[in-house]
Design a protein around this motif. Structure first.
Motif, PDB file in Angstrom:
ATOM      1  N   LYS A  19     -29.565  72.154 160.366  1.00 47.94           N
ATOM      2  CA  LYS A  19     -30.410  73.391 160.249  1.00 47.94           C
ATOM      3  C   LYS A  19     -31.416  73.367 159.070  1.00 47.94           C
ATOM      4  CE  LYS A  19     -27.000  76.482 162.432  1.00 47.94           C
ATOM      5  NZ  LYS A  19     -26.416  77.571 162.331  1.00 47.94           N
ATOM      6  N   ASN A  20     -31.043  72.568 158.200  1.00 49.28           N
ATOM      7  CA  ASN A  20     -31.676  72.496 156.672  1.00 49.28           C
ATOM      8  C   ASN A  20     -32.896  71.497 156.853  1.00 49.28           C
ATOM      9  OD1 ASN A  20     -32.289  73.006 153.953  1.00 49.28           O
ATOM     10  ND2 ASN A  20     -30.800  71.475 153.372  1.00 49.28           N
ATOM     11  N   PHE A  21     -34.016  71.809 157.503  1.00 41.24           N
ATOM     12  CA  PHE A  21     -35.373  71.144 157.570  1.00 41.24           C
ATOM     13  C   PHE A  21     -36.348  72.201 157.423  1.00 41.24           C
ATOM     14  CE2 PHE A  21     -34.065  71.767 161.781  1.00 41.24           C
ATOM     15  CZ  PHE A  21     -35.384  72.177 162.590  1.00 41.24           C
ATOM     16  N   ARG A  22     -37.688  71.702 157.165  1.00 37.12           N
ATOM     17  CA  ARG A  22     -38.761  72.520 157.154  1.00 37.12           C
ATOM     18  C   ARG A  22     -39.629  72.270 158.696  1.00 37.12           C
ATOM     19  NH1 ARG A  22     -39.131  69.994 152.671  1.00 37.12           N
ATOM     20  NH2 ARG A  22     -41.276  69.414 153.064  1.00 37.12           N
ATOM     21  N   ASN A  24     -43.064  72.555 158.477  1.00 41.57           N
ATOM     22  CA  ASN A  24     -44.185  72.561 157.988  1.00 41.57           C
ATOM     23  C   ASN A  24     -44.311  71.578 156.827  1.00 41.57           C
ATOM     24  OD1 ASN A  24     -43.679  74.379 156.173  1.00 41.57           O
ATOM     25  ND2 ASN A  24     -44.638  75.912 157.083  1.00 41.57           N
ATOM     26  N   ALA A  25     -45.489  70.709 156.370  1.00 40.58           N
ATOM     27  CA  ALA A  25     -45.660  69.974 155.557  1.00 40.58           C
ATOM     28  C   ALA A  25     -46.022  70.695 154.059  1.00 40.58           C
ATOM     29  CB  ALA A  25     -46.256  68.667 155.791  1.00 40.58           C
ATOM     30  N   GLY A  26     -45.308  70.859 153.028  1.00 45.35           N
ATOM     31  CA  GLY A  26     -45.532  71.259 151.920  1.00 45.35           C
ATOM     32  C   GLY A  26     -46.248  72.696 151.708  1.00 45.35           C
ATOM     33  N   LEU A  27     -46.182  73.334 152.952  1.00 35.29           N
ATOM     34  CA  LEU A  27     -46.577  74.805 153.039  1.00 35.29           C
ATOM     35  C   LEU A  27     -45.604  75.874 152.653  1.00 35.29           C
ATOM     36  CD1 LEU A  27     -48.733  75.084 156.253  1.00 35.29           C
ATOM     37  CD2 LEU A  27     -49.547  74.698 153.757  1.00 35.29           C
ATOM     38  N   SER A  28     -44.198  75.348 152.947  1.00 36.83           N
ATOM     39  CA  SER A  28     -42.969  76.307 152.353  1.00 36.83           C
ATOM     40  C   SER A  28     -41.882  75.029 151.965  1.00 36.83           C
ATOM     41  CB  SER A  28     -42.591  77.001 153.604  1.00 36.83           C
ATOM     42  OG  SER A  28     -41.357  77.680 153.307  1.00 36.83           O
ATOM     43  N   THR A  29     -41.271  75.746 151.108  1.00 34.76           N
ATOM     44  CA  THR A  29     -39.818  74.837 150.755  1.00 34.76           C
ATOM     45  C   THR A  29     -38.870  75.489 151.373  1.00 34.76           C
ATOM     46  OG1 THR A  29     -39.774  76.365 148.508  1.00 34.76           O
ATOM     47  CG2 THR A  29     -41.127  73.998 148.537  1.00 34.76           C
ATOM     48  N   SER A  30     -38.914  76.600 151.951  1.00 37.85           N
ATOM     49  CA  SER A  30     -37.784  77.462 152.684  1.00 37.85           C
ATOM     50  C   SER A  30     -37.541  76.603 154.047  1.00 37.85           C
ATOM     51  CB  SER A  30     -37.972  78.646 152.748  1.00 37.85           C
ATOM     52  OG  SER A  30     -38.558  79.484 151.627  1.00 37.85           O
ATOM     53  N   PRO A  31     -36.261  76.128 154.229  1.00 35.56           N
ATOM     54  CA  PRO A  31     -35.685  75.375 155.220  1.00 35.56           C
ATOM     55  C   PRO A  31     -35.576  76.523 156.345  1.00 35.56           C
ATOM     56  CG  PRO A  31     -33.775  75.648 153.938  1.00 35.56           C
ATOM     57  CD  PRO A  31     -35.162  76.323 152.996  1.00 35.56           C
ATOM     58  N   ILE A  47     -41.188  68.115 161.716  1.00 32.04           N
ATOM     59  CA  ILE A  47     -39.914  68.241 161.009  1.00 32.04           C
ATOM     60  C   ILE A  47     -40.161  67.645 159.728  1.00 32.04           C
ATOM     61  CG2 ILE A  47     -37.364  67.877 161.111  1.00 32.04           C
ATOM     62  CD1 ILE A  47     -37.741  67.870 164.290  1.00 32.04           C
ATOM     63  N   TYR A  48     -39.799  68.336 158.734  1.00 28.47           N
ATOM     64  CA  TYR A  48     -39.868  67.519 157.315  1.00 28.47           C
ATOM     65  C   TYR A  48     -38.538  67.864 156.540  1.00 28.47           C
ATOM     66  CZ  TYR A  48     -44.827  67.716 158.917  1.00 28.47           C
ATOM     67  OH  TYR A  48     -45.958  67.633 159.336  1.00 28.47           O
ATOM     68  N   GLY A  49     -38.197  66.851 155.761  1.00 27.09           N
ATOM     69  CA  GLY A  49     -37.200  67.156 154.914  1.00 27.09           C
ATOM     70  C   GLY A  49     -35.707  66.684 155.330  1.00 27.09           C
ATOM     71  N   LEU A  50     -35.671  65.740 156.543  1.00 23.97           N
ATOM     72  CA  LEU A  50     -34.348  65.067 157.029  1.00 23.97           C
ATOM     73  C   LEU A  50     -34.300  63.718 156.443  1.00 23.97           C
ATOM     74  CD1 LEU A  50     -34.896  65.560 160.721  1.00 23.97           C
ATOM     75  CD2 LEU A  50     -33.728  67.019 159.328  1.00 23.97           C
ATOM     76  N   ILE A  73     -33.623  64.065 173.214  1.00 23.27           N
ATOM     77  CA  ILE A  73     -34.836  63.084 172.792  1.00 23.27           C
ATOM     78  C   ILE A  73     -34.271  62.678 171.501  1.00 23.27           C
ATOM     79  CG2 ILE A  73     -37.010  63.376 172.431  1.00 23.27           C
ATOM     80  CD1 ILE A  73     -37.243  65.935 173.985  1.00 23.27           C
ATOM     81  N   ASN A  74     -34.214  61.210 171.423  1.00 25.93           N
ATOM     82  CA  ASN A  74     -33.566  60.663 170.315  1.00 25.93           C
ATOM     83  C   ASN A  74     -34.795  60.217 169.534  1.00 25.93           C
ATOM     84  OD1 ASN A  74     -30.713  60.371 171.158  1.00 25.93           O
ATOM     85  ND2 ASN A  74     -31.535  58.960 172.729  1.00 25.93           N
ATOM     86  N   PHE A  75     -34.781  60.550 168.033  1.00 25.03           N
ATOM     87  CA  PHE A  75     -35.596  59.913 167.179  1.00 25.03           C
ATOM     88  C   PHE A  75     -34.894  59.242 165.928  1.00 25.03           C
ATOM     89  CE2 PHE A  75     -35.160  64.395 166.029  1.00 25.03           C
ATOM     90  CZ  PHE A  75     -35.365  64.423 164.846  1.00 25.03           C
ATOM     91  N   LYS A  76     -35.710  58.694 165.323  1.00 22.66           N
ATOM     92  CA  LYS A  76     -35.038  57.942 164.020  1.00 22.66           C
ATOM     93  C   LYS A  76     -36.101  58.195 162.756  1.00 22.66           C
ATOM     94  CE  LYS A  76     -32.959  53.938 163.451  1.00 22.66           C
ATOM     95  NZ  LYS A  76     -32.542  52.792 163.793  1.00 22.66           N
ATOM     96  N   ILE A  77     -35.510  58.596 161.549  1.00 24.23           N
ATOM     97  CA  ILE A  77     -36.371  58.884 160.408  1.00 24.23           C
ATOM     98  C   ILE A  77     -36.099  57.499 159.401  1.00 24.23           C
ATOM     99  CG2 ILE A  77     -36.680  60.103 158.406  1.00 24.23           C
ATOM    100  CD1 ILE A  77     -37.384  61.557 160.883  1.00 24.23           C
ATOM    101  N   THR A  78     -37.083  56.765 159.236  1.00 22.14           N
ATOM    102  CA  THR A  78     -36.890  55.595 158.405  1.00 22.14           C
ATOM    103  C   THR A  78     -38.009  55.855 156.874  1.00 22.14           C
ATOM    104  OG1 THR A  78     -39.023  54.573 159.311  1.00 22.14           O
ATOM    105  CG2 THR A  78     -36.934  54.233 160.406  1.00 22.14           C
ATOM    106  N   ASN A  79     -37.762  54.689 156.288  1.00 18.69           N
ATOM    107  CA  ASN A  79     -38.711  55.092 154.880  1.00 18.69           C
ATOM    108  C   ASN A  79     -40.059  54.930 155.183  1.00 18.69           C
ATOM    109  OD1 ASN A  79     -38.662  52.190 155.754  1.00 18.69           O
ATOM    110  ND2 ASN A  79     -38.440  51.376 153.452  1.00 18.69           N
ATOM    111  N   ILE A  80     -40.381  54.566 156.528  1.00 18.93           N
ATOM    112  CA  ILE A  80     -41.899  54.653 156.680  1.00 18.93           C
ATOM    113  C   ILE A  80     -42.616  55.700 157.499  1.00 18.93           C
ATOM    114  CG2 ILE A  80     -43.540  53.109 157.586  1.00 18.93           C
ATOM    115  CD1 ILE A  80     -42.107  50.750 157.220  1.00 18.93           C
TER     116      ILE A  80
END
Length: 85
Positions: A19-22, A24-31, A47-50, A73-80
């Motif tokens: 539940k702790n993600f944003r 929008n990019a940079g528009l809000s820091t609230s999750p 989805i940002y902040g994962l 729907i599987n997805f992966k967050i990497t360093n890139i």
């Protein structure tokens, strides 16, 4: 063609809802409060902040006139970047 208005919840591979993600990019820091992300006019979710790792989406609300996608729907967050699997 992507569909706007589909709503999804984010999960870790062990089934724990994230539940702790944003959404929008940079528009809000609230999750997000409910941990739900909605597809935009192009049918994309943002989805940002994962943390790096594997995740999956589950559709919880389909756009009007459509049925829920019953799968994960599987997805992966990497360093890139993030990748839909």
């Amino acid at each position: 063609k992507g569909l706007a208005g589909a709503q999804f919840k984010v999960y870790k591979p062990d089934g724990t809802q994230v539940k702790n993600f944003r959404t929008n990019a940079g528009l809000s820091t609230s999750p997000t409060v409910a941990g739900i992300v909605e597809s935009d006019a192009n049918g994309l979710v943002h989805i940002y902040g994962l943390a790096y790792g594997d995740y999956y989406l589950v559709e919880v609300k389909a756009p009007k006139g459509y049925e829920l996608n019953g799968g994960k729907i599987n997805f992966k967050i990497t360093n890139i970047t993030s990748t839909i699997l």
